[in-house]
Structure formats: C-alpha cells, structure tokens
Design a protein around this motif. Sequence first.
Motif, PDB file in Angstrom:
ATOM      1  N   ALA A   1      39.390  21.979  25.390  1.00  0.00           N
ATOM      2  CA  ALA A   1      38.663  22.466  26.568  1.00  0.00           C
ATOM      3  C   ALA A   1      37.305  21.766  26.622  1.00  0.00           C
ATOM      4  O   ALA A   1      36.520  21.860  25.688  1.00  0.00           O
ATOM      5  CB  ALA A   1      38.493  23.976  26.493  1.00  0.00           C
ATOM      6  N   PHE A   2      37.044  21.049  27.704  1.00  0.00           N
ATOM      7  CA  PHE A   2      35.777  20.344  27.898  1.00  0.00           C
ATOM      8  C   PHE A   2      34.707  21.306  28.402  1.00  0.00           C
ATOM      9  O   PHE A   2      33.517  21.091  28.227  1.00  0.00           O
ATOM     10  CB  PHE A   2      35.993  19.195  28.885  1.00  0.00           C
ATOM     11  CG  PHE A   2      34.760  18.386  29.158  1.00  0.00           C
ATOM     12  CD1 PHE A   2      34.202  17.595  28.169  1.00  0.00           C
ATOM     13  CD2 PHE A   2      34.167  18.413  30.396  1.00  0.00           C
ATOM     14  CE1 PHE A   2      33.066  16.843  28.413  1.00  0.00           C
ATOM     15  CE2 PHE A   2      33.031  17.667  30.672  1.00  0.00           C
ATOM     16  CZ  PHE A   2      32.485  16.883  29.668  1.00  0.00           C
ATOM     17  N   SER A   3      35.155  22.359  29.045  1.00  0.00           N
ATOM     18  CA  SER A   3      34.281  23.423  29.538  1.00  0.00           C
ATOM     19  C   SER A   3      35.068  24.722  29.378  1.00  0.00           C
ATOM     20  O   SER A   3      36.199  24.700  28.894  1.00  0.00           O
ATOM     21  CB  SER A   3      33.923  23.188  31.013  1.00  0.00           C
ATOM     22  OG  SER A   3      35.093  23.252  31.813  1.00  0.00           O
ATOM     23  N   ASN A   4      34.492  25.843  29.761  1.00  0.00           N
ATOM     24  CA  ASN A   4      35.268  27.086  29.758  1.00  0.00           C
ATOM     25  C   ASN A   4      36.437  26.913  30.721  1.00  0.00           C
ATOM     26  O   ASN A   4      36.244  26.438  31.843  1.00  0.00           O
ATOM     27  CB  ASN A   4      34.405  28.267  30.178  1.00  0.00           C
ATOM     28  CG  ASN A   4      33.353  28.593  29.134  1.00  0.00           C
ATOM     29  OD1 ASN A   4      33.571  28.396  27.946  1.00  0.00           O
ATOM     30  ND2 ASN A   4      32.216  29.084  29.580  1.00  0.00           N
ATOM     31  N   VAL A   5      37.621  27.276  30.265  1.00  0.00           N
ATOM     32  CA  VAL A   5      38.841  27.057  31.045  1.00  0.00           C
ATOM     33  C   VAL A   5      39.555  28.378  31.264  1.00  0.00           C
ATOM     34  O   VAL A   5      39.704  29.183  30.342  1.00  0.00           O
ATOM     35  CB  VAL A   5      39.786  26.072  30.309  1.00  0.00           C
ATOM     36  CG1 VAL A   5      41.139  25.985  31.005  1.00  0.00           C
ATOM     37  CG2 VAL A   5      39.146  24.698  30.195  1.00  0.00           C
ATOM     38  N   ARG A   6      39.984  28.587  32.495  1.00  0.00           N
ATOM     39  CA  ARG A   6      40.893  29.679  32.841  1.00  0.00           C
ATOM     40  C   ARG A   6      42.187  29.030  33.298  1.00  0.00           C
ATOM     41  O   ARG A   6      42.160  28.037  34.033  1.00  0.00           O
ATOM     42  CB  ARG A   6      40.292  30.546  33.939  1.00  0.00           C
ATOM     43  CG  ARG A   6      39.072  31.327  33.442  1.00  0.00           C
ATOM     44  CD  ARG A   6      38.388  32.158  34.516  1.00  0.00           C
ATOM     45  NE  ARG A   6      39.298  32.788  35.439  1.00  0.00           N
ATOM     46  CZ  ARG A   6      39.109  32.831  36.758  1.00  0.00           C
ATOM     47  NH1 ARG A   6      38.070  32.262  37.318  1.00  0.00           N
ATOM     48  NH2 ARG A   6      39.972  33.449  37.526  1.00  0.00           N
TER      49      ARG A   6
ATOM     50  N   GLY B   1      37.765  24.962  35.272  1.00  0.00           N
ATOM     51  CA  GLY B   1      37.318  24.264  34.074  1.00  0.00           C
ATOM     52  C   GLY B   1      37.973  22.907  33.943  1.00  0.00           C
ATOM     53  O   GLY B   1      38.659  22.435  34.856  1.00  0.00           O
ATOM     54  N   ALA B   2      37.740  22.270  32.801  1.00  0.00           N
ATOM     55  CA  ALA B   2      38.268  20.932  32.560  1.00  0.00           C
ATOM     56  C   ALA B   2      38.777  20.821  31.126  1.00  0.00           C
ATOM     57  O   ALA B   2      38.246  21.437  30.210  1.00  0.00           O
ATOM     58  CB  ALA B   2      37.191  19.884  32.809  1.00  0.00           C
TER      59      ALA B   2
ATOM     60  N   PHE C   1      40.132  29.682  27.620  1.00  0.00           N
ATOM     61  CA  PHE C   1      39.751  28.928  26.437  1.00  0.00           C
ATOM     62  C   PHE C   1      38.262  28.631  26.532  1.00  0.00           C
ATOM     63  O   PHE C   1      37.821  28.014  27.507  1.00  0.00           O
ATOM     64  CB  PHE C   1      40.514  27.600  26.352  1.00  0.00           C
ATOM     65  CG  PHE C   1      42.007  27.754  26.309  1.00  0.00           C
ATOM     66  CD1 PHE C   1      42.661  28.105  25.138  1.00  0.00           C
ATOM     67  CD2 PHE C   1      42.768  27.533  27.453  1.00  0.00           C
ATOM     68  CE1 PHE C   1      44.036  28.245  25.104  1.00  0.00           C
ATOM     69  CE2 PHE C   1      44.147  27.673  27.424  1.00  0.00           C
ATOM     70  CZ  PHE C   1      44.774  28.031  26.256  1.00  0.00           C
ATOM     71  N   PRO C   2      37.483  29.034  25.531  1.00  0.00           N
ATOM     72  CA  PRO C   2      36.067  28.676  25.542  1.00  0.00           C
ATOM     73  C   PRO C   2      35.885  27.162  25.376  1.00  0.00           C
ATOM     74  O   PRO C   2      36.761  26.477  24.830  1.00  0.00           O
ATOM     75  CB  PRO C   2      35.496  29.411  24.326  1.00  0.00           C
ATOM     76  CG  PRO C   2      36.498  30.455  23.967  1.00  0.00           C
ATOM     77  CD  PRO C   2      37.828  29.909  24.419  1.00  0.00           C
ATOM     78  N   GLU C   3      34.762  26.661  25.848  1.00  0.00           N
ATOM     79  CA  GLU C   3      34.434  25.242  25.695  1.00  0.00           C
ATOM     80  C   GLU C   3      34.601  24.821  24.237  1.00  0.00           C
ATOM     81  O   GLU C   3      34.282  25.579  23.318  1.00  0.00           O
ATOM     82  CB  GLU C   3      32.989  25.017  26.138  1.00  0.00           C
ATOM     83  CG  GLU C   3      32.546  23.578  26.097  1.00  0.00           C
ATOM     84  CD  GLU C   3      31.146  23.389  26.632  1.00  0.00           C
ATOM     85  OE1 GLU C   3      30.644  22.267  26.528  1.00  0.00           O
ATOM     86  OE2 GLU C   3      30.547  24.349  27.152  1.00  0.00           O
ATOM     87  N   ASP C   4      35.130  23.626  24.035  1.00  0.00           N
ATOM     88  CA  ASP C   4      35.359  23.002  22.718  1.00  0.00           C
ATOM     89  C   ASP C   4      36.534  23.600  21.946  1.00  0.00           C
ATOM     90  O   ASP C   4      36.742  23.266  20.781  1.00  0.00           O
ATOM     91  CB  ASP C   4      34.096  23.024  21.843  1.00  0.00           C
ATOM     92  CG  ASP C   4      32.979  22.182  22.434  1.00  0.00           C
ATOM     93  OD1 ASP C   4      33.280  21.159  23.089  1.00  0.00           O
ATOM     94  OD2 ASP C   4      31.799  22.552  22.250  1.00  0.00           O
ATOM     95  N   THR C   5      37.337  24.453  22.559  1.00  0.00           N
ATOM     96  CA  THR C   5      38.525  24.986  21.896  1.00  0.00           C
ATOM     97  C   THR C   5      39.636  23.946  21.918  1.00  0.00           C
ATOM     98  O   THR C   5      39.950  23.398  22.972  1.00  0.00           O
ATOM     99  CB  THR C   5      39.028  26.264  22.609  1.00  0.00           C
ATOM    100  OG1 THR C   5      38.004  27.244  22.563  1.00  0.00           O
ATOM    101  CG2 THR C   5      40.299  26.796  21.974  1.00  0.00           C
ATOM    102  N   ARG C   6      40.233  23.689  20.758  1.00  0.00           N
ATOM    103  CA  ARG C   6      41.399  22.799  20.700  1.00  0.00           C
ATOM    104  C   ARG C   6      42.595  23.622  21.139  1.00  0.00           C
ATOM    105  O   ARG C   6      42.915  24.650  20.535  1.00  0.00           O
ATOM    106  CB  ARG C   6      41.597  22.243  19.297  1.00  0.00           C
ATOM    107  CG  ARG C   6      42.797  21.307  19.281  1.00  0.00           C
ATOM    108  CD  ARG C   6      42.636  20.135  18.349  1.00  0.00           C
ATOM    109  NE  ARG C   6      41.643  19.163  18.730  1.00  0.00           N
ATOM    110  CZ  ARG C   6      41.846  18.155  19.598  1.00  0.00           C
ATOM    111  NH1 ARG C   6      42.998  18.003  20.205  1.00  0.00           N
ATOM    112  NH2 ARG C   6      40.893  17.302  19.861  1.00  0.00           N
ATOM    113  N   ILE C   7      43.235  23.191  22.218  1.00  0.00           N
ATOM    114  CA  ILE C   7      44.357  23.941  22.795  1.00  0.00           C
ATOM    115  C   ILE C   7      45.655  23.594  22.084  1.00  0.00           C
ATOM    116  O   ILE C   7      46.453  24.470  21.768  1.00  0.00           O
ATOM    117  CB  ILE C   7      44.439  23.699  24.314  1.00  0.00           C
ATOM    118  CG1 ILE C   7      43.113  24.153  24.966  1.00  0.00           C
ATOM    119  CG2 ILE C   7      45.638  24.420  24.917  1.00  0.00           C
ATOM    120  CD1 ILE C   7      42.950  23.738  26.408  1.00  0.00           C
TER     121      ILE C   7
END
Length: 151
Positions: free
Chosen positions: A92-97, A50-51, A28-34
């Motif tokens: 996603a607060f940052s890029n997330v894997r 990520g966070a 998920f790229p940063e700022d993506t609403r999951i």
Amino acid sequence: MTKAIKLLTALPQAQRERLMELAKEVSFPEDTRIFEAGGTADRFWVIRSGAVHLDQEVTARKRVTVGTLGAGDLLGWSWLFPPYQWDFGSVAFSNVRAYEFDGPSVLALCVEDPLLGLSLVRSVAEILAHRLEITRGRLMDEYALGRRSPL
C-alpha cells in the motif's frame, strides 16, 4: 494508448451484482505489504481508494516498482491461473480501501454461472493486455532515451 479497463464497470450489471455478493470491505494502512511474490494467490481486490505499488525483488535488498494501481483497479490476478502464486509483490503506497474477493469462491461462482465466468475472464484478460501495453510503452520510452530498463 487505450483507456484502463476497470473490472467492476466492465462486467454487465447483473454479473457485477452477483460478484459483489462475495465482496468484503477491507483496508490497508500505508506501507502495508499486501502480498509477496511466490506466496499463495487465493484472493483479489478491487481498489476503492488509495494507491498500491506492484514490485519485483531484484536482489535480496532491492525491490523495483513495476506498476501503480489506484481506485477501480484490479489488484491480483494470479488466483485465476495455476499454480496460484503471486508473480509480483504488492504494498500500500497510501491508505487503501478495497473490496476483497476470495478466489476459490469466485471460481465456484464462475462454474455455477458460466456467462459470469466468461465475462470475468475476458475483463481480466483486457486488464492484463492494457498493463502489458503500458509496460511496453515505458520500455520503449526508456530505450529511446538510451536508459536501462526500469524493469
């Protein structure tokens, strides 16, 4: 305060391996609403890097962050309990894997392997209990400082 429980390391190796057969790697790229509170909860994730912020909408224009999750943390537990709707939102607060798991597939595996099901439910319960302990501590700190609750 107790140490955070990490879902994948809490499960016995054989059960972890069976669960991981259902894992799909996602990012998920940063700022993506999951996910959004009230939406259908049909999956969960274990964050690899990520966070992620958990948030609650308090007004139509304001969200409050109620928690932050990082590497090894379980994101999403509402897939496990009816009515299978998210209680919070997540971004996603940052890029997330992460590893993504399909909730119905995991529930079917738990029926097939009751020992895995019991271990999984116990681990999720411990994670939730730990998060409640953290939240209680934050509320007590805010109360002691004479501030309004952040929640």
